[in-house]
Design an enzyme around this catalytic site. Structure first.
Site, PDB file in Angstrom:
ATOM      1  N   LYS A  19       7.632 -14.784   2.061  1.00  0.00           N
ATOM      2  CA  LYS A  19       7.739 -16.172   1.617  1.00  0.00           C
ATOM      3  C   LYS A  19       9.195 -16.509   1.295  1.00  0.00           C
ATOM      4  O   LYS A  19       9.723 -17.505   1.739  1.00  0.00           O
ATOM      5  CB  LYS A  19       6.838 -16.367   0.392  1.00  0.00           C
TER       6      LYS A  19
ATOM      7  N   HIS B  82     -20.531   9.280  -4.841  1.00  0.00           N
ATOM      8  CA  HIS B  82     -20.349  10.729  -4.951  1.00  0.00           C
ATOM      9  C   HIS B  82     -19.104  11.087  -5.744  1.00  0.00           C
ATOM     10  O   HIS B  82     -18.620  12.206  -5.685  1.00  0.00           O
ATOM     11  CB  HIS B  82     -20.311  11.351  -3.552  1.00  0.00           C
TER      12      HIS B  82
ATOM     13  N   LYS C 159      11.481  -6.863  -9.192  1.00  0.00           N
ATOM     14  CA  LYS C 159      12.448  -7.147  -8.124  1.00  0.00           C
ATOM     15  C   LYS C 159      13.884  -7.072  -8.669  1.00  0.00           C
ATOM     16  O   LYS C 159      14.791  -6.615  -7.998  1.00  0.00           O
ATOM     17  CB  LYS C 159      12.164  -8.528  -7.508  1.00  0.00           C
TER      18      LYS C 159
ATOM     19  N   GLU D 277      -2.783  -9.847 -10.685  1.00  0.00           N
ATOM     20  CA  GLU D 277      -1.507 -10.565 -10.731  1.00  0.00           C
ATOM     21  C   GLU D 277      -1.749 -11.981 -11.263  1.00  0.00           C
ATOM     22  O   GLU D 277      -0.890 -12.577 -11.901  1.00  0.00           O
ATOM     23  CB  GLU D 277      -0.890 -10.614  -9.330  1.00  0.00           C
TER      24      GLU D 277
ATOM     25  N   GLU E   2      12.039  -4.705  -0.156  1.00  0.00           N
ATOM     26  CA  GLU E   2      11.235  -3.798   0.683  1.00  0.00           C
ATOM     27  C   GLU E   2      11.088  -4.364   2.092  1.00  0.00           C
ATOM     28  O   GLU E   2      11.266  -3.657   3.091  1.00  0.00           O
ATOM     29  CB  GLU E   2       9.831  -3.604   0.082  1.00  0.00           C
TER      30      GLU E   2
ATOM     31  N   GLY F 142       1.829 -16.313  -3.107  1.00  0.00           N
ATOM     32  CA  GLY F 142       1.782 -15.155  -2.210  1.00  0.00           C
ATOM     33  C   GLY F 142       0.376 -14.585  -2.060  1.00  0.00           C
ATOM     34  O   GLY F 142      -0.118 -14.364  -0.957  1.00  0.00           O
ATOM     35  N   ARG F 143      -0.296 -14.365  -3.202  1.00  0.00           N
ATOM     36  CA  ARG F 143      -1.618 -13.725  -3.130  1.00  0.00           C
ATOM     37  C   ARG F 143      -2.708 -14.687  -2.688  1.00  0.00           C
ATOM     38  O   ARG F 143      -3.874 -14.299  -2.577  1.00  0.00           O
ATOM     39  CB  ARG F 143      -1.950 -13.094  -4.482  1.00  0.00           C
TER      40      ARG F 143
HETATM   41  C1  G6Q Z   1       2.207 -12.730  -4.871  1.00  0.00           C
HETATM   42  C2  G6Q Z   1       3.441 -12.178  -5.423  1.00  0.00           C
HETATM   43  C3  G6Q Z   1       4.018 -11.027  -4.654  1.00  0.00           C
HETATM   44  C4  G6Q Z   1       4.709 -11.437  -3.364  1.00  0.00           C
HETATM   45  C5  G6Q Z   1       5.523 -10.271  -2.836  1.00  0.00           C
HETATM   46  C6  G6Q Z   1       6.229 -10.588  -1.536  1.00  0.00           C
HETATM   47  O1  G6Q Z   1       1.590 -13.650  -5.342  1.00  0.00           O
HETATM   48  O2  G6Q Z   1       4.362 -13.177  -5.620  1.00  0.00           O
HETATM   49  O3  G6Q Z   1       3.068 -10.043  -4.357  1.00  0.00           O
HETATM   50  O4  G6Q Z   1       3.787 -11.856  -2.415  1.00  0.00           O
HETATM   51  O5  G6Q Z   1       6.458  -9.880  -3.807  1.00  0.00           O
HETATM   52  O6  G6Q Z   1       7.079 -11.682  -1.668  1.00  0.00           O
HETATM   53  P1  G6Q Z   1       7.704 -12.368  -0.408  1.00  0.00           P
HETATM   54  O7  G6Q Z   1       6.606 -12.910   0.438  1.00  0.00           O
HETATM   55  O8  G6Q Z   1       8.611 -13.431  -0.912  1.00  0.00           O
HETATM   56  O9  G6Q Z   1       8.448 -11.293   0.348  1.00  0.00           O
END
Ligand code: G6Q
Length: 554
Positions: A208, A386, A511, A355, A214, A269-270
């Site tokens: 986003k 199990h 981050k 989150e 990462e 994001g989520r």
């Molecule tokens: C989701 C969070 C988090 C995010 C990641 C990736 O709601 O904000 O999990 O999606 O940190 O972020 P980017 O899409 O900006 O790389």
């Protein structure tokens, strides 16, 4: 739009008083008192059947929970979300994942601008692109067909696509390989590409912000891996596309923004797997089935917006979660899909729920005096039976369970002794819920001829609450309804707890922190450290281990 302090609300107090009586009742008594309970405490809509009769509630509990929801202005909050109000107040943003799956005929305004045409323009571009790749019209740099798709992202830009791909694998192109890279651990990338030909591989860089360490690190690794074989920079245009809200960052990385699929800051994001973040899903299952999934989400959105609280699936799930969390004092929820294709669903829900509702202050910034988001976890059945089910059956803690099952399997296999293996699977699901609720009394255990010394060990207290969610078959449409059910249930819980379910300052902290430490780990000379003594020592020790004689490849 904060509400009055939760624990001071008369409706909360009423629930507390009510708990004093019902809290001691066993599910055996509740079922004995009402022969219709197992049919009555159920709701069926938009293809999902929810049986919540094995929750430790009665009609009064349910009424009081609805009254609490009204007092917390849940109906108004739902409308505010759908209307595009900036309910993510700490980030000053609207929360409109529902706009991602609304039909073109709907008008949803953000700051006076109708976002639906934008949503559908991106969906249409995704469809054209997916079709080109799937049909072989889109060729790699050397003229080969794309056979491998690797989606690089993390958190909200990864967990949804991974889960959806696994869930809908049966509907996917089996002649294409789909993989997902998220971890900055180089092993993740290396293992994902080790048997692939760069000339046949397409990378989707999902971020986003397009600033996430990462993802950018893995994207650079992917670029280097491609260029090592394909040679020249012009190959990037054929092997890399981006999904982001940051066109500048995408261009800076070297991806042509013509190959970028956008989304918007009003998609968390989520909550983004049904935006262009789901491009890998569309490539796997095709645009038509992707739209079926969106229609499933939308059906649940409509239900959530219009169904009365007593038959509103997400509202019920959310309110029951409040009851278990705040009154039964259950700290966790186990999500137990009896469907192998949903193996990543619990991991996906962990982010969605934890989150969103892992917050300790209200919308007004006041520290709460009650527990908020429980810990979500789980594994597919029957595997969990199990291992950790022991604790759920006989441990000292209450672990409310969500059992998820289907009428049909996508892989029928005749079972020895008759029926299908699927009957065996579902027999387990149903039996587990029953055993958790009713347990086995000492008398029943004795009646089986159990030696007295073993009776306590073989006794099951029961009274352990669960939901059972059933649907006909795992289809893209059903997956959409199921995800939206949990998304909205999370919102219901956040509304009662009066927290912002749509920010994630804890993630932002992570981050930031890594940035300082990385400089200290990579500094040429021993850095001057000003952390606590443990952190200082760990940095020092890591440098020693890394630079010492024993290298990983020795
Ligand atoms: C989701 C969070 C988090 C995010 C990641 C990736 O709601 O904000 O999990 O999606 O940190 O972020 P980017 O899409 O900006 O790389």
């Amino acid at each position: 739009m904060s509400h009055a302090p939760l624990t001071t609300l008369p409706q909360w107090q009423a629930l507390k008083q009510h708990f004093a009586t019902i809290g001691t009742k066993h599910l055996r008594e509740l079922f004995a008192a009402d022969a219709q309970r197992g049919k009555q405490l159920t709701v069926e809509d938009v293809g999902l059947y929810l049986d919540y009769s094995k929750q430790r509630v009665d009609a009064d509990t349910l009424r009081l929970l609805r009254e609490l929801a009204e007092a917390c202005e849940l109906p108004q909050r739902i409308e505010a979300m759908f209307r595009g109000d900036k309910i993510n107040s700490t980030e000053g943003r609207a929360v409109l994942h529902v706009a991602l799956r609304a039909p073109t005929t709907e008008k949803i305004l953000v700051d006076g601008h109708d976002v639906e045409p934008d949503v559908h323009e991106v969906l249409d571009r995704m469809a054209v692109f997916s079709e080109r790749v799937r049909s072989g019209a889109w060729l790699g740099h050397t003229g080969k067909r794309i056979r491998n798709v690797i989606s690089i992202g993390i958190g909200g830009s990864d967990l949804g696509p991974v889960m959806a791909y696994e869930a809908l694998r049966d509907y996917s192109r089996r002649d294409m390989t789909f993989r997902f890279v998220s971890n900055v651990d180089g092993t993740d990338f290396s293992e994902a590409v080790r048997d692939l030909d760069p000339a046949e591989t397409l990378f989707i860089i999902c971020s986003k912000t397009f600033t996430t360490l990462e993802t950018l690190t893995n994207a650079h690794a992917a670029r280097a891996w491609c260029l090592k074989t394909l040679g020249d920079e012009s190959a990037i245009a054929k092997h890399f596309v981006a999904v982001s809200t940051n066109a500048e960052g995408v261009a800076k990385f070297g991806i042509d923004t013509a190959n970028m699929f956008g989304f918007w800051d009003w998609v968390g994001g989520r909550y983004s797997m049904d935006s262009s973040i789901g491009l890998s899903t569309m490539l796997a299952i095709g645009a038509e089935q992707f739209h079926e999934m969106l229609a499933g989400f939308h059906a649940m959105d409509e239900h959530f917006r219009s169904a009365p609280l007593e038959s509103n699936l997400p509202a019920l799930m959310g309110l029951l979660a409040i009851w278990n969390n705040n009154f039964l004092d259950a700290a966790t929820v186990a999500v137990l899909p009896y469907e192998q294709y949903l193996k990543r669903f619990p991991a996906y829900l962990q982010q969605l729920t934890m989150e969103s509702n892992g917050k300790h202050v209200t919308l007004n910034g006041k520290v709460v005096d009650y527990n908020t988001g429980p810990i979500y976890w789980g594994e597919p059945g029957t595997n969990g039976q199990h291992s950790f089910y022991q604790l759920i059956h006989q441990g000292t803690r209450i672990v409310p369970c969500d059992f998820i099952g289907f009428g049909h399997t996508l892989n029928p296999l005749p079972a020895q002794g008759g029926g299908d293996q699927h009957d065996l699977l579902m027999a387990n699901l149903i039996a587990q819920g029953e055993a958790l609720a009713f347990g086995k009394t000492a008398e029943e255990v004795r009646a089986e001829g159990t030696p007295e010394a073993l009776v306590p060990h073989r006794t099951f207290e029961g009274n352990r609450p669960s939901n059972t969610i059933l649907a006909a078959k795992l289809t893209p449409h059903v997956l959409g309804t199921l995800i939206a059910l949990y998304e909205h249930s999370v919102f219901v819980q956040g509304t009662i707890w009066d927290i912002d379910s749509f920010d994630q300052w804890g993630v932002e902290l992570g981050k930031q922190l890594a940035k300082t430490t990385i400089a200290e780990l990579t500094a040429k000379d021993e850095p001057k450290l000003a952390h606590d003594s443990s952190t200082n020592a760990l940095i020092h020790r890591y440098r020693q281990l890394r630079d010492g004689a024993t290298s990983g490849k020795a």
